[in-house]
Design a protein around this motif. Structure first.
Motif, PDB file in Angstrom:
ATOM      1  N   LEU A  12       2.770  -6.776  -0.569  1.00 36.13           N
ATOM      2  CA  LEU A  12       1.856  -6.322  -1.622  1.00 36.13           C
ATOM      3  C   LEU A  12       1.431  -7.484  -2.519  1.00 36.13           C
ATOM      4  CD1 LEU A  12       3.399  -2.887  -2.700  1.00 36.13           C
ATOM      5  CD2 LEU A  12       1.134  -3.267  -1.734  1.00 36.13           C
ATOM      6  N   LEU A  15      -1.088  -9.585  -0.710  1.00 41.26           N
ATOM      7  CA  LEU A  15      -2.368  -8.878  -0.679  1.00 41.26           C
ATOM      8  C   LEU A  15      -3.053  -8.989  -2.043  1.00 41.26           C
ATOM      9  CD1 LEU A  15      -3.713  -7.353   1.589  1.00 41.26           C
ATOM     10  CD2 LEU A  15      -2.781  -5.220   0.690  1.00 41.26           C
ATOM     11  N   ALA A  16      -2.271  -8.828  -3.110  1.00 39.26           N
ATOM     12  CA  ALA A  16      -2.824  -8.952  -4.465  1.00 39.26           C
ATOM     13  C   ALA A  16      -3.381 -10.359  -4.675  1.00 39.26           C
ATOM     14  CB  ALA A  16      -1.763  -8.636  -5.514  1.00 39.26           C
ATOM     15  N   PHE A  19      -6.765 -10.616  -3.192  1.00 38.61           N
ATOM     16  CA  PHE A  19      -7.803  -9.950  -3.977  1.00 38.61           C
ATOM     17  C   PHE A  19      -8.125 -10.723  -5.260  1.00 38.61           C
ATOM     18  CE2 PHE A  19      -6.844  -6.364  -1.224  1.00 38.61           C
ATOM     19  CZ  PHE A  19      -8.127  -5.880  -1.005  1.00 38.61           C
ATOM     20  N   TYR A 253     -14.671  -1.408 -15.714  1.00 34.41           N
ATOM     21  CA  TYR A 253     -13.628  -1.051 -14.756  1.00 34.41           C
ATOM     22  C   TYR A 253     -12.242  -1.151 -15.388  1.00 34.41           C
ATOM     23  CZ  TYR A 253     -10.397  -1.241 -10.916  1.00 34.41           C
ATOM     24  OH  TYR A 253      -9.332  -1.006 -10.103  1.00 34.41           O
ATOM     25  N   PHE A 260     -14.015   5.619 -12.897  1.00 28.25           N
ATOM     26  CA  PHE A 260     -14.697   4.878 -11.846  1.00 28.25           C
ATOM     27  C   PHE A 260     -14.220   5.345 -10.471  1.00 28.25           C
ATOM     28  CE2 PHE A 260     -14.940   1.157  -9.028  1.00 28.25           C
ATOM     29  CZ  PHE A 260     -16.285   0.910  -9.107  1.00 28.25           C
ATOM     30  N   LEU A 261     -12.911   5.504 -10.338  1.00 30.68           N
ATOM     31  CA  LEU A 261     -12.331   5.919  -9.057  1.00 30.68           C
ATOM     32  C   LEU A 261     -12.834   7.300  -8.652  1.00 30.68           C
ATOM     33  CD1 LEU A 261     -10.402   5.373  -6.749  1.00 30.68           C
ATOM     34  CD2 LEU A 261      -8.561   6.353  -8.112  1.00 30.68           C
ATOM     35  N   LEU A 264     -16.226   7.093  -7.224  1.00 32.18           N
ATOM     36  CA  LEU A 264     -16.108   6.472  -5.912  1.00 32.18           C
ATOM     37  C   LEU A 264     -15.786   7.503  -4.828  1.00 32.18           C
ATOM     38  CD1 LEU A 264     -16.115   3.435  -5.493  1.00 32.18           C
ATOM     39  CD2 LEU A 264     -13.660   3.514  -5.345  1.00 32.18           C
ATOM     40  N   LEU A 265     -14.786   8.340  -5.108  1.00 30.00           N
ATOM     41  CA  LEU A 265     -14.363   9.307  -4.103  1.00 30.00           C
ATOM     42  C   LEU A 265     -15.400  10.419  -3.952  1.00 30.00           C
ATOM     43  CD1 LEU A 265     -10.536   9.499  -4.854  1.00 30.00           C
ATOM     44  CD2 LEU A 265     -11.702   8.239  -3.059  1.00 30.00           C
TER      45      LEU A 265
ATOM     46  N   ALA B  94      -2.275  -1.021   2.804  1.00 31.13           N
ATOM     47  CA  ALA B  94      -2.053  -1.049   1.353  1.00 31.13           C
ATOM     48  C   ALA B  94      -1.641   0.332   0.857  1.00 31.13           C
ATOM     49  CB  ALA B  94      -3.317  -1.524   0.637  1.00 31.13           C
ATOM     50  N   ARG B 109      -2.782  -1.040  -7.416  1.00 29.60           N
ATOM     51  CA  ARG B 109      -3.972  -0.239  -7.142  1.00 29.60           C
ATOM     52  C   ARG B 109      -5.177  -0.829  -7.864  1.00 29.60           C
ATOM     53  NH1 ARG B 109      -3.905   5.292  -9.251  1.00 29.60           N
ATOM     54  NH2 ARG B 109      -1.829   4.667  -9.925  1.00 29.60           N
ATOM     55  N   PHE B 112      -6.382  -4.014  -6.138  1.00 28.46           N
ATOM     56  CA  PHE B 112      -7.058  -3.798  -4.848  1.00 28.46           C
ATOM     57  C   PHE B 112      -8.446  -3.180  -5.033  1.00 28.46           C
ATOM     58  CE2 PHE B 112      -2.577  -3.149  -2.885  1.00 28.46           C
ATOM     59  CZ  PHE B 112      -2.341  -4.504  -3.028  1.00 28.46           C
ATOM     60  N   LEU B 113      -8.633  -2.463  -6.139  1.00 26.73           N
ATOM     61  CA  LEU B 113      -9.878  -1.717  -6.305  1.00 26.73           C
ATOM     62  C   LEU B 113     -10.956  -2.446  -7.103  1.00 26.73           C
ATOM     63  CD1 LEU B 113      -9.119   2.047  -6.940  1.00 26.73           C
ATOM     64  CD2 LEU B 113     -10.851   1.118  -5.440  1.00 26.73           C
ATOM     65  N   ALA B 188     -12.163  -2.916   0.866  1.00 26.61           N
ATOM     66  CA  ALA B 188     -10.872  -2.417   1.372  1.00 26.61           C
ATOM     67  C   ALA B 188     -10.207  -1.529   0.319  1.00 26.61           C
ATOM     68  CB  ALA B 188      -9.960  -3.578   1.756  1.00 26.61           C
ATOM     69  N   GLY B 189     -10.466  -1.786  -0.961  1.00 28.73           N
ATOM     70  CA  GLY B 189      -9.891  -0.966  -2.024  1.00 28.73           C
ATOM     71  C   GLY B 189     -10.342   0.480  -1.930  1.00 28.73           C
ATOM     72  N   PHE B 190     -11.599   0.666  -1.541  1.00 30.47           N
ATOM     73  CA  PHE B 190     -12.128   2.020  -1.355  1.00 30.47           C
ATOM     74  C   PHE B 190     -11.355   2.745  -0.258  1.00 30.47           C
ATOM     75  CE2 PHE B 190     -15.013   4.664   1.206  1.00 30.47           C
ATOM     76  CZ  PHE B 190     -15.284   5.652   0.286  1.00 30.47           C
ATOM     77  N   ALA B 193      -7.982   3.702  -1.517  1.00 33.77           N
ATOM     78  CA  ALA B 193      -8.017   4.881  -2.392  1.00 33.77           C
ATOM     79  C   ALA B 193      -8.166   6.158  -1.578  1.00 33.77           C
ATOM     80  CB  ALA B 193      -9.156   4.745  -3.392  1.00 33.77           C
ATOM     81  N   MET B 194      -9.028   6.114  -0.550  1.00 31.52           N
ATOM     82  CA  MET B 194      -9.225   7.294   0.298  1.00 31.52           C
ATOM     83  C   MET B 194      -7.927   7.658   1.024  1.00 31.52           C
ATOM     84  SD  MET B 194     -12.587   8.403   0.642  1.00 31.52           S
ATOM     85  CE  MET B 194     -12.972   8.784   2.346  1.00 31.52           C
TER      86      MET B 194
END
Lengths: 270, 312
Positions: A12, A15-16, A19, A253, A260-261, A264-265, B94, B109, B112-113, B188-190, B193-194
Motif C-alpha cells: 500500500l 502504491l501511495a 500516486f 477534493y 466528490f466520491l 463519481l459513483l 488496492a 483511499r 489513490f483517488l 485507477a482510484g475510480f 472505489a467501485m
C-alpha cells in the motif's frame, strides 16, 4: 504483526508513493530556479525555495484563471438548479414517456463530444456567442444536464413516497411540495452535483479549445497547455502553471472529498 | 373526487412543463447535432464555407484507406486494452488490500483517488516531464544503477510485437506506454472505489461460511467475493472504456500524434482534420466512427442497468 500484514502495508505504501510521485515532482520543480529545473537535475532537491517559477506562471495565467472562475460559477449553479428540478420530477412525478426520456437523456453524458462539435460551433457563430465565456457557460449547462439530473433523481428516489403523497393530500401543488418538502432536504444533493460539475467544467479542455480560440478568453486549462506547448521550455514555469491550474479542484477534493466520491459513483449508474 | 383528479392532472402538466426545456435542449444539442454531424459526414464540405452537397459514403471510403486512420484504430484498441487491464488490476488490488482492516484506510483511499480531481491536461504535463527521455524515470533508473538502453518514450517510433497489417504496422507502440501509465494513475482510484464498494457489499455471513468450511482468505476471495463482483467489473469496463475511446486531452498534453502517428487518437485526428485542416466532412466521418465505437459499448450497458432497476 504477522508477516502477511507487513507485506500489505508495504504494498500500500509503494502504491501511495506511485500516486504521490507526480505531485511531488510538480511541487519540487515549481519551487526551483530556472537553472535548477534542469533535465539532469530533476530528482535533486533545490538549494532554497524560489518563487520565480510561480510568479512567471501566475503572471501568464491569471487572466485565464479569472476566465475559469467566470465560467465555472454560473455553469455550476445553473446546472445544479436544473438538475434538481428534473430529478425531482423524474423521481416523484411519473409522466407518460418518462421511461423513454430518461435513458435518452443519460446517453447524452456518454457521447464523444466530437460528434456534436461541428454543429455546436456553427450554432454558436449564428447566435454570436462563439469565442466567448458566455457561450462556453451555455455549452457546459446543456451537456451537464444529464449527469445532474441522474444524481438528483437517485437522490430524491431515496425519499419515501409518503412524503410527497401526504403533502399532495393536503392540497399542496407540485411546486409547493418541491419548495417546502424537497428543497430544504437537498443540500447534500446540491453538494454532490456542484462539486462534480465544478470539477468537470474547471478541467474541461475539448469544449474550451474548440469554442474559445482567442487566448484572452480561454479558460486556464487551455492556457496552461499553451504555456507548456510553447517552444521555450522552462520546466519550473510549466510545472508551476500546472500546479496553479490544478489547485482549485485539488482544494475542493481535499475539503469535500466524500461528496466528490458520490458524484463519481453516480456516473457509473451505481 | 373530481376536484382531486383535476388537481393531479394539472400537476402532471406542470411536471411535463418543468422537464420540457431540458428535454428539448438535449434533444437538439445531442440528437439533433448528431444527426447534423452524420449529414455533414455524407457531404463534400471541405473548406471554411459549408457545402452540403451529398456524396454518400465517399468520406468513409477514403478514411478507411488512410494510414493515419488505421494507426488510430490500432492505437485506440491497444491503449484501451492496456489501460483497462492495468487500471482494473491495480484498482482491484488496492481495494482488496484496503479491505483487510487497514489502519489509515481513509488516508490511502484519499491518496489513490485524488488524481480524479486533476485535469487530464495537468496529468499529461506532469507525466510527460516524468517520461522525458533524458530525465524522469530514465534518469531515476540510471541513478539506481541500471545502465542498459532506455526507451525514448513519446519520441520513440518503435512498435513492440509489430507485424504488417493494412497500410500500417500493427503491435504495441512504445510512445503509447507513458499515456497508459498516466491514464492508469488518473483513473485507477475510480476502479478502487467501485471495487471497494462492491467488496463491502458482499455479506459478511457468506465469507464467514466459507471460512468455516476451511477456506483461507485467498480462497474466500476467489470463490466467494470475485464471482459477486462481475457486475462491478462490467461497470468499470464500460465507464473506463468509453473514457479511453474518447481520450483527447491526455494525448494532446503528452505526445500529440507521436512519431509516425504512434500515439495519435481518433478524437485528436477529428479535431485536427476539422478545426485545423477545415476538412469538415472527413472530420465528421471520424466523429461518427468514434460515436459508433462508444455507442456499441454504452447502449447495451444503459439498457441492462436501467432494466434491472425495480419498476417504478
Amino acid at each position: 504483526m504477522r508477516p502477511s500484514r507487513v507485506l500489505i502495508y508495504l504494498a500500500l505504501t509503494l502504491l501511495a508513493a506511485f500516486f504521490l510521485l507526480p505531485i511531488y515532482v510538480l511541487v519540487l520543480t515549481s519551487v526551483k530556479t530556472f537553472a535548477e529545473a534542469d533535465l539532469s537535475r530533476m530528482w535533486d532537491l533545490p538549494n532554497g525555495i524560489s518563487t520565480s517559477g510561480l510568479d512567471t506562471a501566475w503572471t501568464a495565467l491569471s487572466p485565464n484563471f479569472l476566465n475559469s472562475i467566470y465560467l465555472v460559477i454560473p455553469a455550476t449553479v445553473i446546472t445544479a438548479a436544473i438538475g434538481s428540478i428534473n430529478g425531482y420530477v423524474l423521481a416523484k412525478w411519473r409522466f407518460r414517456g418518462a421511461n423513454i426520456v430518461f435513458p435518452l437523456l443519460l446517453f447524452g453524458m456518454f457521447i464523444p463530444y466530437q460528434s456534436i462539435l461541428i454543429p455546436l460551433v456553427r450554432f454558436l457563430q449564428q447566435v454570436n456567442l462563439y469565442g466567448s465565456i458566455k457561450g462556453l457557460v451555455i455549452v457546459h449547462i446543456v451537456y451537464g444536464i444529464p449527469i445532474a439530473t441522474l444524481i438528483f433523481r437517485n437522490y430524491y428516489a431515496a425519499f419515501p413516497d409518503d412524503l410527497a403523497e401526504a403533502a399532495k393530500v393536503e392540497g399542496a401543488s407540485i411546486l409547493v411540495i418541491y419548495r417546502r418538502v424537497f428543497l430544504p432536504l437537498s443540500l447534500p444533493g446540491f453538494a454532490v452535483v456542484s462539486i462534480w460539475e465544478f470539477t468537470q467544467v474547471w478541467n474541461d479542455f475539448l469544449f474550451a479549445v474548440t469554442v474559445t480560440p482567442n487566448p484572452s478568453s480561454q479558460p486556464v486549462t487551455v492556457a496552461v497547455q499553451n504555456l507548456s506547448g510553447s517552444q521555450i521550455v522552462e520546466w519550473n514555469v510549466q510545472m508551476a502553471g500546472a500546479l496553479i491550474a490544478a489547485l482549485p479542484t485539488l482544494l475542493v477534493y481535499i475539503f469535500l472529498g466524500r461528496f466528490f466520491l458520490r458524484g463519481l459513483l453516480a456516473g457509473a449508474l451505481k | 373526487v373530481a376536484w382531486f383528479l383535476a388537481r393531479v392532472r394539472s400537476d402532471r402538466t406542470v411536471a411535463v412543463l418543468l422537464v420540457a426545456p431540458s428535454i428539448v435542449a438535449v434533444g437538439i444539442f445531442v440528437y439533433g447535432f448528431i444527426g447534423w454531424t452524420g449529414y455533414v459526414s455524407l457531404s463534400r464540405w471541405s473548406g471554411l464555407l459549408p457545402d452540403y452537397h451529398f456524396v454518400g459514403a465517399d468520406n468513409y471510403e477514403r478514411l478507411k484507406d488512410r494510414p493515419r486512420f488505421q494507426a488510430d484504430i490500432r492505437n485506440t484498441i491497444v491503449f484501451t486494452g492496456l489501460f483497462l487491464l492495468s487500471a482494473s488490476v491495480l484498482g482491484f488490488l488496492a481495494a482488496a488490500m484496503l479491505d483487510q482492516k487497514i489502519k489509515a484506510e481513509a488516508f490511502f483511499r484519499g491518496v489513490f483517488l485524488f488524481p480524479m480531481a486533476v485535469s487530464f491536461i495537468v496529468t499529461g504535463i506532469a507525466w510527460s516531464w516524468l517520461f522525458n527521455p533524458s530525465s524522469g524515470v530514465n534518469l531515476l533508473s540510471q541513478k539506481l544503477g541500471y545502465d542498459g538502453p532506455v526507451p525514448a518514450w513519446s519520441t520513440d517510433a518503435n512498435i513492440l510485437l509489430g507485424f504488417d497489417l493494412g497500410r500500417i504496422e500493427a503491435g504495441i507502440p512504445v510512445a503509447l506506454l507513458p499515456v497508459v501509465v498516466a491514464a492508469t494513475w488518473q483513473l485507477a482510484g475510480f476502479t478502487m472505489a467501485m471495487y471497494l464498494a462492491g467488496i463491502r457489499g458482499v455479506p459478511e455471513e457468506l465469507r464467514e461460511a466459507a471460512r468455516v468450511d476451511g477456506a483461507n482468505e485467498w480462497q474466500v476471495y476467489r470463490r466467494v467475493v470475485l464471482p459477486l463482483l462481475r457486475p462491478i467489473t462490467l461497470g468499470v469496463v464500460v465507464i473506463l472504456g468509453h473514457i479511453s475511446l474518447k481520450i483527447f486531452d491526455l494525448t494532446v498534453a503528452m505526445t500529440g500524434s507521436g512519431p509516425n502517428f504512434t500515439s495519435d487518437m481518433p478524437a485528436f485526428y477529428m479535431f485536427e482534420t476539422t478545426f485545423r485542416g477545415n476538412h469538415f466532412a472527413e472530420g465528421a466521418a471520424i466523429a461518427m466512427v468514434l460515436l459508433f465505437l462508444v455507442a456499441t459499448l454504452v447502449i447495451p450497458y444503459l439498457y441492462f442497468s436501467l432494466r434491472r432497476e425495480p419498476a417504478r
